[in-house]
Design a protein around this motif. Sequence first.
Motif: not given
Length: 410
Positions: A78, A92-93, A96-97, A100, A113, A131, A134, A145
């Motif tokens: 992060y 940051n988001l 994650v995408r 993923r 996550y 968060k 996400a 998550a």
Amino acid sequence: MNDAGQPQRRHAVITGASGFIGSSLLSRLKETGCRVTVLGRQRPPGLEADDVFAAWRIGDPVPESALAGADWIFHLAYDWHADTDDPAASPNLHAVRALRDAARTAGAARFVYAGSQSAAAAAPTRYGAVKQAAERLLDGERELAVRIAFVCGGSWRGPAGQLLDVMRRTPFLPAPAGPPAVQPIHVDDVAAGLIALAERGWSEKTLPALAGSERFPFGAFAAALARARLDRRVVPIPVPRALLTGLASILRGSLRDRVAGLAAMEPIESALPPGIDVRSLDDILAPDRERQSRRALIREGRALTGRMTSTAPPADLVYRYARALRAEARSPLGLPRNRLACGLALRWREMALRETDVRDRLGYALALVEAHPESRRLLAERRRGAAPALRAVAGMAADLAFGIVGKAIR
């Protein structure tokens, strides 16, 4: 099985392996025999010849070749400096995408996550909002998550380490008023929980939550931490949460998020994978309390034996005193650190309060001094001449005064 008929080693990919939780997770994965690929800014210690390090940071394209053949992917990285007021625009988001999607392409058995307790509230911070967003992205059967509470223990980094740094500088700590919301969990228990979730999955409707079963007000938790880790008393100053929220609004960057998150902290229901037991706060702090007890006994031995010789006692004599009391599982007397205050406290507790434990330890210290050649010589020198007589008279006067006062209050 591989071609040689041996069990196939798991392949785990980790981001954030140099961080507080990540380093513990990496160590635990290596202990279980996993082959590891680390995506990060720097190569962490502990990687073996067949492990892989790939340079990567939040905002970079995912090196999909590094994820090939991965069984588990753990995303812990992060970047506090990359967030924006709009969580949808946060790098940051986006990371994650991207991870993923890469995990889906690689056919990973599990994408785990590392979420946060902050996402469980109304997410008043940029961190909590990211968060929470996400969590909504991870809607596949193999994607999890995990909400994580206040992590401590181990190397004492992260928020717990920052809290300790603050308490080293000041004996007063502003603490949010309100219900208990701190649920401390040891970093190694978090690592064990993440691996268990990767291995077994999660079938409950609610998100898994790695949190201690105990709940503490922030001030009480911080005070216990200061006593065990720093051997000092910290006084929590209750501050209304609305005031902390207002203070956060004039701060900038990660500090604003941390203060606002502290003001909005709410407890979460611990939801652990089967077979995972978490340590209590007493267990988490036990090694630190043991260390502080050893140090206190050494200071006590230095004070008591030094009182006999009126000089700094030899180190081996002091350690002999401390070892003997530890062998008998005796607790420290809790004497002040200041030499003058320590001497007064000893006389008060011996003569006014008539504490037998103090008398016993003074007697034991005297016996050690008399059995130690160098200290015995210093003790003999102290007893010769006029000065010892004057000291003895002053000591008797002080003992008499303490005795009278003690008798009056008993």
